[in-house]
Design a protein around this motif. Structure first.
Motif, PDB file in Angstrom:
ATOM      1  N   THR A 196       0.811  -1.224   0.000  1.00 35.13           N
ATOM      2  CA  THR A 196       0.000   0.000   0.000  1.00 35.13           C
ATOM      3  C   THR A 196       0.842   1.272   0.000  1.00 35.13           C
ATOM      4  O   THR A 196       0.306   2.363  -0.175  1.00 35.13           O
ATOM      5  N   GLY A 197       2.156   1.130   0.254  1.00 36.77           N
ATOM      6  CA  GLY A 197       3.024   2.313   0.263  1.00 36.77           C
ATOM      7  C   GLY A 197       2.957   3.107   1.552  1.00 36.77           C
ATOM      8  O   GLY A 197       3.485   4.212   1.635  1.00 36.77           O
ATOM      9  N   ARG A 198       2.317   2.549   2.584  1.00 39.87           N
ATOM     10  CA  ARG A 198       2.298   3.225   3.888  1.00 39.87           C
ATOM     11  C   ARG A 198       3.716   3.188   4.470  1.00 39.87           C
ATOM     12  O   ARG A 198       4.434   2.185   4.313  1.00 39.87           O
ATOM     13  N   SER A 199       4.103   4.287   5.156  1.00 38.62           N
ATOM     14  CA  SER A 199       5.486   4.366   5.629  1.00 38.62           C
ATOM     15  C   SER A 199       5.588   3.996   7.110  1.00 38.62           C
ATOM     16  O   SER A 199       4.672   4.231   7.897  1.00 38.62           O
ATOM     17  N   LEU A 200       6.742   3.439   7.448  1.00 41.26           N
ATOM     18  CA  LEU A 200       6.955   2.860   8.779  1.00 41.26           C
ATOM     19  C   LEU A 200       8.157   3.500   9.471  1.00 41.26           C
ATOM     20  O   LEU A 200       9.212   3.700   8.855  1.00 41.26           O
ATOM     21  N   PHE A 201       7.984   3.787  10.762  1.00 38.77           N
ATOM     22  CA  PHE A 201       9.084   4.267  11.603  1.00 38.77           C
ATOM     23  C   PHE A 201       9.372   3.197  12.647  1.00 38.77           C
ATOM     24  O   PHE A 201       8.441   2.683  13.278  1.00 38.77           O
ATOM     25  N   LEU A 202      10.651   2.871  12.835  1.00 34.15           N
ATOM     26  CA  LEU A 202      11.033   1.867  13.837  1.00 34.15           C
ATOM     27  C   LEU A 202      11.614   2.572  15.050  1.00 34.15           C
ATOM     28  O   LEU A 202      12.640   3.259  14.938  1.00 34.15           O
ATOM     29  N   ILE A 224      10.552   2.458   4.806  1.00 33.47           N
ATOM     30  CA  ILE A 224      10.883   2.748   6.214  1.00 33.47           C
ATOM     31  C   ILE A 224      11.415   4.176   6.240  1.00 33.47           C
ATOM     32  O   ILE A 224      12.469   4.479   5.678  1.00 33.47           O
ATOM     33  N   CYS A 225      10.637   5.059   6.872  1.00 29.49           N
ATOM     34  CA  CYS A 225      10.946   6.494   6.767  1.00 29.49           C
ATOM     35  C   CYS A 225      11.841   6.985   7.890  1.00 29.49           C
ATOM     36  O   CYS A 225      12.266   8.145   7.880  1.00 29.49           O
TER      37      CYS A 225
END
Ligand code: UDP
Length: 242
Positions: free
Chosen positions: A99-105, A129-130
């Motif tokens: 879906t192209g949703r961005s993730l922060f770890l 991963i942004c």
């Protein structure tokens, strides 16, 4: 409707249903958070009202561990099964890559989140991963700002319990993200610094034993965990009340 396990509400879902519910939250306006209670959470929540309230206000609460599933059975309110945080996270990662949703770890020792990001990008082509940040920061505001500036849709918050749950509630809405998931030591597993139990052990409900063998220093923490079954039995004998 959540299933009450000794005062903590758990969503009775299969792993696939949990990922579908988490994916839906990702698409909804506003901030949402997911908790993954294991026996340690349930025992802690019985003594800590604030932690209990935070768990019970979550949009999704998953039975992370065979102990919660057994306790449910003893209480006469069986769950469909366990949904480990890490399996849930894997399902969301696949979804985000599409879906192209961005993730922060967020979380773990310095360097671990970056290593986890590298491995996850390789395993999930297309995953965005942004940003990453270790879990040993002193001030919250700069971290919140970093997540906001990165434009994260989803945050994996891996600070250990109850710190990560309290952090999600207190700071999650200010990050601008739609979904935060409390995932304990998952970044260590994604980075490869901690090994997960082989699948046969997971299927047998023995992941806890594998972890104990690999990290004997956890014995002090884990020795109390069967108490959840004792508490469940006592509650059942009292007529199902926590
Ligand atoms: N952690 C952190 N900040 C802290 C305390 C812990 O980032 O102030 C991290 C720790 O490095 C580990 C994770 O939180 O990666 C917690 O792991 P634990 O084994 O306690 O969690 P579990 O997997 O049992 O939920």
């Amino acid at each position: 409707m959540k299933t009450d396990i000794l005062g903590v509400g758990i969503d009775d879902l299969t792993p696939d249903e949990a990922v579908a519910a988490g994916s839906a939250l990702m698409e909804e306006e506003g901030f949402h958070y997911v908790v993954t209670p294991n026996p340690e959470f349930v025992l802690a929540a019985r003594k800590d009202e604030q932690f209990c309230a935070v768990l019970n206000s979550a949009d999704l609460a998953l039975a992370d561990g065979i102990g919660v599933v057994y306790a449910a059975k003893i209480l006469g309110r069986p769950l469909k099964g366990k949904v480990t945080g890490i399996d849930f996270a894997q399902g969301l990662l696949t979804r985000m890559a599409h879906t192209g949703r961005s993730l922060f770890l967020l979380g773990a020792k310095p360097g671990v989140a970056e290593l986890a990001a590298e491995k996850l990008r390789a395993a999930h082509p297309g995953l965005l991963i942004c940003g990453t940040h270790d879990g040993y920061f002193q001030e919250d505001a700069p971290v919140v700002e970093e997540i906001r500036a990165a434009g994260a849709d989803v945050i994996f918050v891996c600070l250990g319990a109850p710190k990560q749950e309290l952090w999600m509630v207190q700071h999650g809405p200010d990050t601008g993200a739609r979904l935060a998931v409390g995932l304990g030591g998952s970044l260590d597993v994604f980075a490869g610094t901690v090994e997960r139990a082989p699948e046969s052990w997971q299927k047998a409900g023995m992941e806890w034993l594998y972890r104990l063998i690999k990290e004997p220093s956890r014995f002090g923490r884990m020795v109390r965990l069967p108490l959840i079954l004792v508490d469940a039995l006592a509650a059942r004998l009292r007529g199902g009340r926590a």
